[in-house]
Every structure is written in C-alpha cells, then in structure tokens.
Write a protein that holds these residues in place. Structure first.
Motif, short mmCIF file in Angstrom:
data_model
loop_
_atom_site.label_atom_id
_atom_site.label_comp_id
_atom_site.label_asym_id
_atom_site.label_seq_id
_atom_site.Cartn_x
_atom_site.Cartn_y
_atom_site.Cartn_z
N ASP A 2 32.93 46.79 35.42
CA ASP A 2 32.32 48.00 34.90
C ASP A 2 33.11 49.24 35.32
O ASP A 2 34.08 49.16 36.04
N GLN A 3 32.66 50.38 34.83
CA GLN A 3 33.35 51.65 35.08
C GLN A 3 33.42 51.98 36.56
O GLN A 3 34.42 52.52 37.03
N HIS A 4 32.37 51.68 37.30
CA HIS A 4 32.35 51.95 38.74
C HIS A 4 33.46 51.18 39.45
O HIS A 4 34.13 51.73 40.33
N GLU A 5 33.65 49.93 39.08
CA GLU A 5 34.70 49.12 39.71
C GLU A 5 36.09 49.68 39.40
O GLU A 5 36.95 49.73 40.28
N ILE A 6 36.28 50.12 38.18
CA ILE A 6 37.56 50.72 37.81
C ILE A 6 37.80 51.98 38.62
O ILE A 6 38.89 52.20 39.16
N ASP A 7 36.78 52.82 38.74
CA ASP A 7 36.90 54.05 39.52
C ASP A 7 37.23 53.76 40.99
O ASP A 7 38.05 54.43 41.59
N GLU A 8 36.57 52.75 41.56
CA GLU A 8 36.83 52.37 42.95
C GLU A 8 38.28 51.93 43.12
O GLU A 8 38.94 52.30 44.10
N HIS A 22 52.22 51.15 48.30
CA HIS A 22 52.04 50.80 46.90
C HIS A 22 51.78 49.31 46.68
O HIS A 22 51.67 48.88 45.54
N SER A 23 51.69 48.55 47.74
CA SER A 23 51.51 47.10 47.58
C SER A 23 50.08 46.77 47.20
O SER A 23 49.13 47.48 47.55
N ALA A 24 49.94 45.66 46.48
CA ALA A 24 48.60 45.19 46.12
C ALA A 24 47.79 44.89 47.37
O ALA A 24 46.59 45.12 47.41
N GLU A 25 48.45 44.41 48.41
CA GLU A 25 47.75 44.10 49.66
C GLU A 25 47.16 45.36 50.29
O GLU A 25 46.04 45.36 50.79
N ALA A 26 47.91 46.45 50.26
CA ALA A 26 47.40 47.73 50.80
C ALA A 26 46.19 48.19 49.99
O ALA A 26 45.20 48.65 50.55
N VAL A 27 46.28 48.06 48.67
CA VAL A 27 45.16 48.46 47.81
C VAL A 27 43.94 47.58 48.11
O VAL A 27 42.82 48.09 48.22
N ARG A 28 44.15 46.28 48.28
CA ARG A 28 43.03 45.38 48.62
C ARG A 28 42.32 45.83 49.90
O ARG A 28 41.11 45.75 50.00
N GLY A 29 43.09 46.30 50.86
CA GLY A 29 42.53 46.73 52.14
C GLY A 29 41.70 48.00 52.03
O GLY A 29 40.84 48.25 52.87
N PRO A 34 36.46 43.62 44.86
CA PRO A 34 37.55 42.65 44.92
C PRO A 34 38.67 43.00 43.93
O PRO A 34 38.40 43.33 42.77
N LEU A 35 39.89 42.95 44.41
CA LEU A 35 41.04 43.20 43.55
C LEU A 35 41.53 41.85 43.03
O LEU A 35 42.02 41.03 43.78
N THR A 36 41.35 41.62 41.76
CA THR A 36 41.72 40.35 41.15
C THR A 36 42.82 40.58 40.12
O THR A 36 43.01 41.71 39.64
N PRO A 37 43.53 39.52 39.76
CA PRO A 37 44.53 39.66 38.70
C PRO A 37 43.92 40.18 37.40
O PRO A 37 44.56 40.95 36.67
N GLU A 38 42.68 39.80 37.12
CA GLU A 38 42.01 40.27 35.91
C GLU A 38 41.79 41.79 35.94
O GLU A 38 41.93 42.46 34.93
N MET A 39 41.45 42.31 37.12
CA MET A 39 41.25 43.76 37.26
C MET A 39 42.58 44.49 37.04
O MET A 39 42.63 45.51 36.36
N LEU A 40 43.64 43.96 37.62
CA LEU A 40 44.95 44.57 37.44
C LEU A 40 45.39 44.52 35.97
O LEU A 40 45.94 45.48 35.45
N ASP A 41 45.11 43.40 35.32
CA ASP A 41 45.43 43.28 33.89
C ASP A 41 44.68 44.31 33.07
O ASP A 41 45.23 44.91 32.16
#
Length: 75
Positions: A2-8, A22-29, A34-41
C-alpha cells in the motif's frame, strides 16, 4: 503493497542516502516495513527508484516524493 509502505521505503532510502549509504542492506536496516524484491520492483516500475546491483537510488520523481515525506515527518 500500500501507499504507506511505499512512503516508508522512500523515507528509508532518502535517510540512507543522506548518510552516503546506498546499499539495499542499509535501507533494510532503516525501513519499518520488509524490503522485498517485489517492493523494489514496484518502486522501479513506478519510476521512484532504480536498483543497480546492491544499490538502491532514488530517481528524480522518487526524490521529490521522499522530500515531501521527510519534511512532513521532521516537522
């Protein structure tokens, strides 16, 4: 997603970029969802972020939207 997850996620990418991370790991932290491949896509499809290897970078459109989110949260 949802929109809230995108904003987060945009806020987390912005915050990491401010610190030069800029690493995905830093963003996950920093992300509260949850940062998933689907969210990044989805961010990529919507033109908000681009992934290059392990790096997650905001596009111009993503930066503009993240700026609004971060300002709202910091006030």
């Amino acid at each position: 997603m949802d929109q809230h997850e995108i904003d987060e996620l945009l806020e987390a990418v912005w915050t990491c970029a401010e610190r030069g991370e800029h690493s995905a790991e830093a963003v996950r932290g920093r992300c509260h969802v949850p940062l998933t491949p689907e969210m990044l896509d989805r961010l990529d499809r919507e033109g908000l972020a681009a992934c290059a290897g392990d790096k997650v970078l905001l596009t111009r459109k993503g930066k503009l939207r993240a700026t609004v989110i971060v300002r709202r949260h910091r006030l």
